[in-house]
Scaffold this motif. Structure first.
Motif, mmCIF file in Angstrom:
data_model
loop_
_atom_site.group_PDB
_atom_site.id
_atom_site.type_symbol
_atom_site.label_atom_id
_atom_site.label_comp_id
_atom_site.label_asym_id
_atom_site.label_seq_id
_atom_site.Cartn_x
_atom_site.Cartn_y
_atom_site.Cartn_z
ATOM 1 N N GLY A 73 0.756 -1.386 0.127
ATOM 2 C CA GLY A 73 -0.054 0.119 0.149
ATOM 3 C C GLY A 73 0.961 1.189 0.120
ATOM 4 N N GLY A 74 2.051 1.187 -0.407
ATOM 5 C CA GLY A 74 2.789 2.392 -0.518
ATOM 6 C C GLY A 74 4.109 2.527 0.350
ATOM 7 N N THR A 75 4.004 1.358 1.167
ATOM 8 C CA THR A 75 5.371 1.573 2.194
ATOM 9 C C THR A 75 6.265 0.380 2.308
ATOM 10 O OG1 THR A 75 5.710 1.871 4.472
ATOM 11 C CG2 THR A 75 3.730 0.932 4.063
ATOM 12 N N ASP A 76 7.714 0.626 2.664
ATOM 13 C CA ASP A 76 8.389 -0.554 2.853
ATOM 14 C C ASP A 76 8.243 -0.958 4.212
ATOM 15 O OD1 ASP A 76 9.915 1.695 3.806
ATOM 16 O OD2 ASP A 76 11.625 1.075 2.549
ATOM 17 N N GLY A 77 7.775 -0.337 5.197
ATOM 18 C CA GLY A 77 7.544 -0.407 6.641
ATOM 19 C C GLY A 77 8.479 0.540 7.105
ATOM 20 N N ARG A 78 9.298 1.143 6.699
ATOM 21 C CA ARG A 78 10.224 2.452 7.192
ATOM 22 C C ARG A 78 9.867 3.434 6.703
ATOM 23 N NH1 ARG A 78 13.347 -1.531 5.069
ATOM 24 N NH2 ARG A 78 14.292 -0.109 3.327
#
Length: 413
Positions: free
Chosen positions: A306-311
């Motif tokens: 959804g547009g994020t790599d978690g960072r």
């Protein structure tokens, strides 16, 4: 009011989702079988044996975790060096989704809107016409940024143009820089003299639109496309082997195409990526990147998340959903030649409209794209699944990408 089949499908999908939120028990979470994933490498190795490609790298991730990463066959056409997992491949049109995401990042920053006329930055297009049987006519409306994202601008790839006149002009004016270099400014100047195949916004036709989009991004941002994509995506995502050319220190890792592939020679002339192209020709936002499978999975996973790599958040969840929605309602043309049947098109990739209809299993809402050299990827939000196949087999690319999807979906339990 006429309701299209595509609209009915998405209306039903939405109704099902709302009903499920109200009363339906949660669907059990599917997983992939390790035993069945183990069938992928032997199947790909069999393709090496029959001469489909010299070698390949494949990756599958579910829930953000890599569950399969294999290299088979050979790196070189002579079949003397085993394929390493960190081999570098010519990505060709798998560049397009990256350029498209960069566009939407600039939109979120307020630097452009997708309904903006491209002439805001590309004045070379102010006098464009559209070819018709009655002669060239004026545009019914300007080309927009969204048209470039969707391949509805009326542009073409010259060799694929159904108009012999337009195909000849693309070739004579060196629009695609197939064998000799041309700067971005000069390409746009020449392209502005060639009529469009269709009125903007009416018809999906695969084209150099994303190359034009890359040049537009350079003018919007005031930065070279390589610098812009490095700052926005490649650097923050840690895509350290993804670039617009292969430097000498990494050239030994570049995967080769078999000499028996009849498209090899012409494509090598068109993809001149052994030195920095920017000083001599425009950076192709639709075809210019090289990279590894592991790098591309980072990008695909970010979109799946959804547009994020978690960072880092690259796109908002709503912008990502917007990009993964079908934008071809009411328009002619379909991306079947790349996706197989049953797909519409979002902003930068094909989007599956139905669980059925296609040539492989999949899920309504899965998204995919592929490259002419033989690379392909897809993401499946419903199964929380991402798959990447890296191979260099231009003449066998359709066969290979469909075979690979069958293998991966055959592991879903």
């Amino acid at each position: 009011m006429t309701i299209t089949r595509r609209q009915l499908a998405f209306s039903a999908l939405g109704s099902t989702f709302l009903a499920g939120c109200a009363s339906t028990p949660a669907v059990p979470r599917t997983m992939v079988s390790a035993d069945r994933l183990a069938r992928i490498a032997p199947a790909l190795d069999a393709q090496v044996g029959i001469g489909t490609f010299a070698g390949a790298v494949s990756l599958v991730a579910q829930d953000g975790k890599i569950v399969h990463h294999e290299a088979v066959g050979f790196l070189d056409a002579a079949k003397t060096r085993p394929m390493p997992r960190d081999a570098i491949f010519r990505l060709a049109s798998m560049t397009k989704p990256i350029t498209s995401v960069a566009t939407m990042m600039l939109a979120e920053q307020g630097q452009l809107k997708i309904n903006d006329p491209v002439t805001n930055w590309l004045p070379e297009f102010k006098n464009l016409k559209v070819e018709t049987p009655q002669g060239d006519v004026a545009l019914a409306r300007p080309i927009t940024v969204q048209d470039l994202l969707m391949h509805t601008a009326g542009l073409v790839y010259g060799p694929a143009s159904p108009s012999p006149r337009i195909a000849k002009m693309y070739a004579e004016l060196n629009i695609e820089s197939l064998e000799t270099d041309i700067s971005g400014d000069e390409m746009l100047k020449r392209l502005g003299t060639i009529p469009l195949l269709y009125q903007p916004g009416t018809t999906w036709f695969y084209s150099i639109a994303t190359d034009v989009l890359g040049l537009l991004l350079e003018r919007v941002s005031g930065k070279r496309l390589d610098v812009l994509t490095q700052e926005l995506l490649l650097g923050p995502l840690g895509m350290t082997d993804t670039a617009w050319w292969v430097p000498p220190a990494k050239r030994a890792r570049l995967a080769e195409t078999l000499d028996s592939d009849p498209l090899k020679a012409a494509m090598l002339r068109a993809y001149r990526q052994d030195s920095d192209p920017a000083p001599r020709q425009y950076l192709k936002g639709g075809a210019g990147l090289v990279g590894t499978g592991a790098d591309y999975l980072k990008f695909a996973q970010m979109v799946l998340n959804g547009g994020t790599d978690g960072r880092t958040r690259y796109l908002s969840r709503k912008t990502t959903e917007f990009m993964l929605s079908d934008h071809l309602v009411g328009k002619a043309g379909v991306p079947n030649a790349t996706t197989g049947p049953g797909y519409g098109f979002g902003l930068g990739w094909g989007v599956r409209l139905y669980d059925g209809v296609g040539w492989t299993p999949g899920s309504t809402g899965d998204a995919m794209w592929a490259g002419a050299w033989g690379t392909s990827f897809w993401i499946d939000p419903r199964e929380r699944l991402a798959g990447v196949l890296m191979a260099q087999c231009p003449s066998n690319r359709i066969h290979t990408r469909m075979l690979y999807k069958n293998l991966v979906y055959g592991a879903v339990s």
